[in-house]
Design a protein around this motif. Structure first.
Motif, PDB file in Angstrom:
ATOM      1  N   VAL A   1       0.745  -1.144  -0.162  1.00 34.96           N
ATOM      2  CA  VAL A   1       0.114  -0.109  -0.032  1.00 34.96           C
ATOM      3  C   VAL A   1       0.818   1.177  -0.092  1.00 34.96           C
ATOM      4  O   VAL A   1       1.884   1.422   0.780  1.00 34.96           O
ATOM      5  CB  VAL A   1      -1.073   0.025   1.190  1.00 34.96           C
ATOM      6  N   GLU A   2       0.634   2.197  -1.053  1.00 34.04           N
ATOM      7  CA  GLU A   2       1.517   3.185  -1.217  1.00 34.04           C
ATOM      8  C   GLU A   2       0.782   4.483  -1.679  1.00 34.04           C
ATOM      9  O   GLU A   2      -0.303   4.133  -2.108  1.00 34.04           O
ATOM     10  CB  GLU A   2       2.727   2.918  -1.816  1.00 34.04           C
ATOM     11  N   GLY A   3       1.216   5.613  -1.761  1.00 29.87           N
ATOM     12  CA  GLY A   3       0.678   6.854  -2.480  1.00 29.87           C
ATOM     13  C   GLY A   3      -0.134   7.699  -1.558  1.00 29.87           C
ATOM     14  O   GLY A   3      -0.725   7.296  -0.525  1.00 29.87           O
ATOM     15  N   ASP A   4      -0.619   8.668  -2.248  1.00 34.08           N
ATOM     16  CA  ASP A   4      -1.502   9.641  -1.709  1.00 34.08           C
ATOM     17  C   ASP A   4      -2.951   8.926  -1.351  1.00 34.08           C
ATOM     18  O   ASP A   4      -3.257   7.964  -1.693  1.00 34.08           O
ATOM     19  CB  ASP A   4      -1.889  10.790  -2.492  1.00 34.08           C
ATOM     20  N   ASP A   5      -3.581   9.425  -0.211  1.00 29.90           N
ATOM     21  CA  ASP A   5      -4.781   8.750   0.361  1.00 29.90           C
ATOM     22  C   ASP A   5      -5.830   8.709  -0.998  1.00 29.90           C
ATOM     23  O   ASP A   5      -6.333   7.878  -0.863  1.00 29.90           O
ATOM     24  CB  ASP A   5      -5.510   9.982   1.291  1.00 29.90           C
ATOM     25  N   TRP A   6      -6.073   9.676  -1.550  1.00 29.98           N
ATOM     26  CA  TRP A   6      -7.034   9.552  -2.775  1.00 29.98           C
ATOM     27  C   TRP A   6      -6.602   8.654  -3.748  1.00 29.98           C
ATOM     28  O   TRP A   6      -7.515   7.836  -4.161  1.00 29.98           O
ATOM     29  CB  TRP A   6      -7.174  11.120  -3.342  1.00 29.98           C
ATOM     30  N   TYR A   7      -5.419   8.210  -3.828  1.00 34.15           N
ATOM     31  CA  TYR A   7      -4.789   7.203  -4.671  1.00 34.15           C
ATOM     32  C   TYR A   7      -5.345   5.811  -4.132  1.00 34.15           C
ATOM     33  O   TYR A   7      -5.669   4.939  -5.078  1.00 34.15           O
ATOM     34  CB  TYR A   7      -3.223   7.423  -5.180  1.00 34.15           C
ATOM     35  N   GLN A   8      -5.056   5.641  -2.909  1.00 36.06           N
ATOM     36  CA  GLN A   8      -5.355   4.729  -2.318  1.00 36.06           C
ATOM     37  C   GLN A   8      -6.825   4.010  -2.389  1.00 36.06           C
ATOM     38  O   GLN A   8      -7.250   3.117  -2.461  1.00 36.06           O
ATOM     39  CB  GLN A   8      -4.737   4.439  -0.706  1.00 36.06           C
ATOM     40  N   ARG A   9      -7.595   5.190  -1.969  1.00 36.12           N
ATOM     41  CA  ARG A   9      -9.014   4.949  -2.313  1.00 36.12           C
ATOM     42  C   ARG A   9      -9.342   4.582  -3.692  1.00 36.12           C
ATOM     43  O   ARG A   9     -10.132   3.796  -4.001  1.00 36.12           O
ATOM     44  CB  ARG A   9      -9.834   6.454  -1.720  1.00 36.12           C
ATOM     45  N   ALA A  10      -8.760   5.432  -4.540  1.00 36.02           N
ATOM     46  CA  ALA A  10      -8.954   4.974  -6.140  1.00 36.02           C
ATOM     47  C   ALA A  10      -8.744   3.507  -6.196  1.00 36.02           C
ATOM     48  O   ALA A  10      -9.609   2.839  -7.224  1.00 36.02           O
ATOM     49  CB  ALA A  10      -8.176   6.120  -7.071  1.00 36.02           C
ATOM     50  N   MET A  11      -7.595   3.059  -5.798  1.00 38.98           N
ATOM     51  CA  MET A  11      -7.178   1.777  -6.139  1.00 38.98           C
ATOM     52  C   MET A  11      -8.396   0.914  -5.427  1.00 38.98           C
ATOM     53  O   MET A  11      -8.933  -0.246  -6.133  1.00 38.98           O
ATOM     54  CB  MET A  11      -6.001   1.376  -5.263  1.00 38.98           C
ATOM     55  N   ARG A  12      -8.974   1.158  -4.284  1.00 41.41           N
ATOM     56  CA  ARG A  12      -9.920   0.326  -3.652  1.00 41.41           C
ATOM     57  C   ARG A  12     -11.307   0.530  -4.493  1.00 41.41           C
ATOM     58  O   ARG A  12     -12.082  -0.643  -4.489  1.00 41.41           O
ATOM     59  CB  ARG A  12     -10.071   0.625  -2.258  1.00 41.41           C
ATOM     60  N   ALA A  13     -11.559   1.599  -4.975  1.00 38.07           N
ATOM     61  CA  ALA A  13     -12.732   1.818  -5.640  1.00 38.07           C
ATOM     62  C   ALA A  13     -12.678   1.013  -7.018  1.00 38.07           C
ATOM     63  O   ALA A  13     -13.848   0.367  -7.456  1.00 38.07           O
ATOM     64  CB  ALA A  13     -13.041   3.256  -6.174  1.00 38.07           C
TER      65      ALA A  13
END
Length: 138
Positions: A46-58
């Motif tokens: 898990v890495e990257g900005d918070d929005w990027y992590q949310r985008a990966m999960r979305a």
């Protein structure tokens, strides 16, 4: 093509668009500007900005639910199950999926935002179950 098949195609298109517009842009902008090497994006980390992590999960949420919707639409098609309610449910499922993804990616996940996101998920689950019920009673 039937409305449910169009909605399934829309679901697939949304899944790809979400990937390209979020994860793809994030990764390629960093690779092209030489801030990160292409090998640095690992699936097990898990890495990257918070929005990027949310985008990966979305995006993962879309991938997880696409085969479920696909199986239901396939059963509708094979069983020749049609009608206004079927169409409305299929449309509601796609709209709820898109809204769930947007809430996930665009907003910091407070309790309120997570509740809104869950409400859109619940619409999809109810739609899935309702369509399954229609198929089974046909």
């Amino acid at each position: 093509m039937t409305v449910p098949i169009w909605m399934l195609l829309g679901f697939a298109a949304w899944t790809v668009l979400l990937l390209m517009a979020t994860v793809g842009v994030y990764r390629w902008s960093r690779i092209v500007t030489r801030r990160v090497e292409i090998r640095n994006f690992r699936a097990d980390q898990v890495e990257g900005d918070d929005w990027y992590q949310r985008a990966m999960r979305a995006h993962a949420n879309c991938v997880e639910n696409l085969p479920v919707f696909g199986a239901i639409v396939f059963a509708l098609y094979v069983g020749n199950v049609t009608g206004g309610l079927v169409n409305v449910l299929a449309i509601a499922i796609l709209i709820a999926r898109m809204l769930q993804s947007l809430v996930h990616v665009c907003f910091v996940q407070t309790n309120t935002m997570a509740s809104i996101r869950f409400a859109f998920f619940a619409v999809q689950i109810i739609g899935f179950l309702w369509l399954i019920g229609i198929i089974l009673t046909k």
